[in-house]
Design a protein around this motif. Structure first.
Motif, short mmCIF file in Angstrom:
data_model
loop_
_atom_site.label_atom_id
_atom_site.label_comp_id
_atom_site.label_asym_id
_atom_site.label_seq_id
_atom_site.Cartn_x
_atom_site.Cartn_y
_atom_site.Cartn_z
N GLU A 50 0.83 -1.21 0.00
CA GLU A 50 0.00 0.00 0.00
C GLU A 50 0.87 1.26 0.00
N LEU A 51 1.96 1.23 0.76
CA LEU A 51 2.86 2.38 0.82
C LEU A 51 3.47 2.68 -0.55
N LEU A 52 3.93 1.66 -1.24
CA LEU A 52 4.54 1.88 -2.56
C LEU A 52 3.52 2.42 -3.55
N HIS A 53 2.29 1.94 -3.48
CA HIS A 53 1.24 2.46 -4.36
C HIS A 53 0.95 3.93 -4.03
N SER A 54 0.79 4.21 -2.76
CA SER A 54 0.51 5.58 -2.31
C SER A 54 1.66 6.51 -2.64
N TRP A 55 2.88 6.03 -2.42
CA TRP A 55 4.07 6.84 -2.67
C TRP A 55 4.19 7.18 -4.16
N GLY A 56 3.91 6.20 -5.01
CA GLY A 56 3.99 6.44 -6.45
C GLY A 56 3.03 7.52 -6.90
N LEU A 57 1.79 7.45 -6.41
CA LEU A 57 0.81 8.47 -6.76
C LEU A 57 1.21 9.84 -6.21
N ALA A 58 1.71 9.86 -4.98
CA ALA A 58 2.11 11.12 -4.36
C ALA A 58 3.27 11.75 -5.12
N PHE A 59 4.22 10.93 -5.57
CA PHE A 59 5.38 11.45 -6.28
C PHE A 59 5.00 12.06 -7.62
N ILE A 60 4.00 11.46 -8.29
CA ILE A 60 3.54 11.98 -9.57
C ILE A 60 3.02 13.41 -9.42
N VAL A 61 2.40 13.70 -8.29
CA VAL A 61 1.90 15.04 -8.02
C VAL A 61 2.99 15.93 -7.43
N ALA A 62 3.84 15.36 -6.59
CA ALA A 62 4.82 16.15 -5.84
C ALA A 62 5.91 16.76 -6.71
N TRP A 63 6.41 16.02 -7.70
CA TRP A 63 7.54 16.54 -8.47
C TRP A 63 7.16 17.76 -9.30
N PRO A 64 6.10 17.73 -10.09
CA PRO A 64 5.75 18.96 -10.82
C PRO A 64 5.42 20.12 -9.87
N SER A 65 4.77 19.80 -8.76
CA SER A 65 4.43 20.85 -7.79
C SER A 65 5.69 21.47 -7.21
N ALA A 66 6.65 20.64 -6.83
CA ALA A 66 7.90 21.14 -6.25
C ALA A 66 8.68 21.95 -7.28
N TYR A 67 8.69 21.50 -8.53
CA TYR A 67 9.41 22.23 -9.57
C TYR A 67 8.79 23.61 -9.79
#
Length: 84
Positions: A50-67
């Motif tokens: 569950e963590l890896l699934h959640s982390w993958g989705l969060a990273f997809i949103v986090a990287w463009p947002s952080a950039y």
């Protein structure tokens, strides 16, 4: 103590913001996903799946947002402040 060699990677300066925000988004999305999953469901069977699934989705949103946020802060906020 074992002395491990230092690994250094050379790349162009123009990729600094991309690499920095990528690493920040990777770490922050892992921390936030872990904490929210623990709060929401606790430590359950299949937690790491569950963590890896959640982390993958969060990273997809986090990287463009952080950039985008790093660009806005560096170009439009920090450029208006005079540091000494």
């Amino acid at each position: 103590m074992a002395n491990f060699p230092t690994i250094r990677i050379r790349t162009r300066r123009k990729y600094y913001r991309l690499i920095f925000t990528g690493l920040m988004a990777l770490m922050m999305s892992l921390i936030i996903s872990t904490v929210l999953l623990l709060i929401k469901v606790g430590y359950i069977d299949g937690f790491f799946t569950e963590l890896l699934h959640s982390w993958g989705l969060a990273f997809i949103v986090a990287w463009p947002s952080a950039y985008f946020c790093a660009y806005m802060v560096q170009e439009h906020v920090l450029s208006k402040i005079e540091f000494y």
